[in-house]
Design a protein around this motif. Structure first.
Motif, mmCIF file in Angstrom:
data_model
loop_
_atom_site.group_PDB
_atom_site.id
_atom_site.type_symbol
_atom_site.label_atom_id
_atom_site.label_comp_id
_atom_site.label_asym_id
_atom_site.label_seq_id
_atom_site.Cartn_x
_atom_site.Cartn_y
_atom_site.Cartn_z
ATOM 1 N N ASN A 134 0.844 -1.182 0.000
ATOM 2 C CA ASN A 134 0.000 0.000 0.000
ATOM 3 C C ASN A 134 0.889 1.246 0.000
ATOM 4 O OD1 ASN A 134 -1.284 2.265 1.312
ATOM 5 N ND2 ASN A 134 -2.964 0.900 1.844
ATOM 6 N N ASN A 135 0.520 2.280 -0.765
ATOM 7 C CA ASN A 135 1.317 3.498 -0.864
ATOM 8 C C ASN A 135 1.551 4.160 0.485
ATOM 9 O OD1 ASN A 135 2.774 4.890 -2.824
ATOM 10 N ND2 ASN A 135 0.965 5.144 -4.095
ATOM 11 N N LYS A 136 0.512 4.227 1.316
ATOM 12 C CA LYS A 136 0.658 4.869 2.628
ATOM 13 C C LYS A 136 1.666 4.122 3.500
ATOM 14 C CE LYS A 136 -3.883 6.996 2.930
ATOM 15 N NZ LYS A 136 -5.149 7.081 3.666
ATOM 16 N N ILE A 137 1.626 2.797 3.437
ATOM 17 C CA ILE A 137 2.552 1.990 4.232
ATOM 18 C C ILE A 137 3.971 2.151 3.717
ATOM 19 C CG2 ILE A 137 3.197 -0.378 4.836
ATOM 20 C CD1 ILE A 137 0.167 -1.000 4.905
ATOM 21 N N LEU A 138 4.138 2.175 2.394
ATOM 22 C CA LEU A 138 5.468 2.372 1.815
ATOM 23 C C LEU A 138 6.073 3.702 2.253
ATOM 24 C CD1 LEU A 138 4.966 1.086 -1.854
ATOM 25 C CD2 LEU A 138 6.300 0.007 -0.056
ATOM 26 N N VAL A 139 5.278 4.759 2.176
ATOM 27 C CA VAL A 139 5.763 6.083 2.570
ATOM 28 C C VAL A 139 6.126 6.098 4.058
ATOM 29 C CG1 VAL A 139 5.101 8.511 2.848
ATOM 30 C CG2 VAL A 139 4.530 7.301 0.732
ATOM 31 N N ALA A 140 5.253 5.550 4.893
ATOM 32 C CA ALA A 140 5.510 5.525 6.334
ATOM 33 C C ALA A 140 6.766 4.727 6.662
ATOM 34 C CB ALA A 140 4.308 4.951 7.071
ATOM 35 N N ALA A 141 6.930 3.577 6.033
ATOM 36 C CA ALA A 141 8.098 2.733 6.291
ATOM 37 C C ALA A 141 9.377 3.423 5.821
ATOM 38 C CB ALA A 141 7.938 1.389 5.605
ATOM 39 N N PHE A 142 9.309 4.069 4.657
ATOM 40 C CA PHE A 142 10.476 4.767 4.125
ATOM 41 C C PHE A 142 10.906 5.889 5.065
ATOM 42 C CE2 PHE A 142 12.585 8.039 1.659
ATOM 43 C CZ PHE A 142 13.528 7.311 0.949
#
Length: 140
Positions: A92-100
């Protein structure tokens, strides 16, 4: 398919090796002749031998463990992060951004991301590219 069509065990056992390649074919060729009597037994032995090679799906939680090291340039952190992100099927885009963002070292780039919250990973990567270009220009 052959099982559903009612093909006898003997024919399925003989057809099985025609579908094998590489290590699976080598494994099959090393079986002791007449050691397997049914197709079900052949399938069970095959699965038990090759189960270790099964690729397990990674969860998005493993992205949270990726961190930018002290000696890491932003470019190498992005490369490692993207490599892991590609191995996750439903990221998910939101999860990718948060993890990054979670893995970034404290600094000007992290501050700029917090200041103007990116919505997609494309946003993050675009801004990272601009940031790296500025860093390179200052170093030159």
């Amino acid at each position: 398919m052959m099982h559903f069509q009612g093909v006898p065990n003997e024919i399925m056992c003989r057809a099985f090796p025609t579908m094998l390649k590489g290590l699976a074919r080598i494994w099959y060729s090393r079986l002791t002749p007449n050691s397997i009597s049914t197709f079900k037994e052949l399938g069970a032995q095959f699965v038990s031998h090759f189960i270790g090679g099964h690729r397990y799906k990674k969860s998005t939680a493993c992205l949270m463990s990726i961190r930018q090291r002290e000696d890491d340039l932003l470019k190498s952190y992005i490369s490692r992060f993207n490599k892991e992100a590609l191995s996750i099927d439903e990221a998910n885009n939101k999860i990718l951004v948060a993890a990054f963002i979670n893995g970034l070292q404290k600094g000007k780039f992290l501050f700029s991301l917090y200041k103007n919250d990116p919505k997609t990973m494309s946003d993050v990567l675009y801004r990272a590219t601009k940031y790296m270009n500025v860093e390179d220009a200052l170093l030159a």
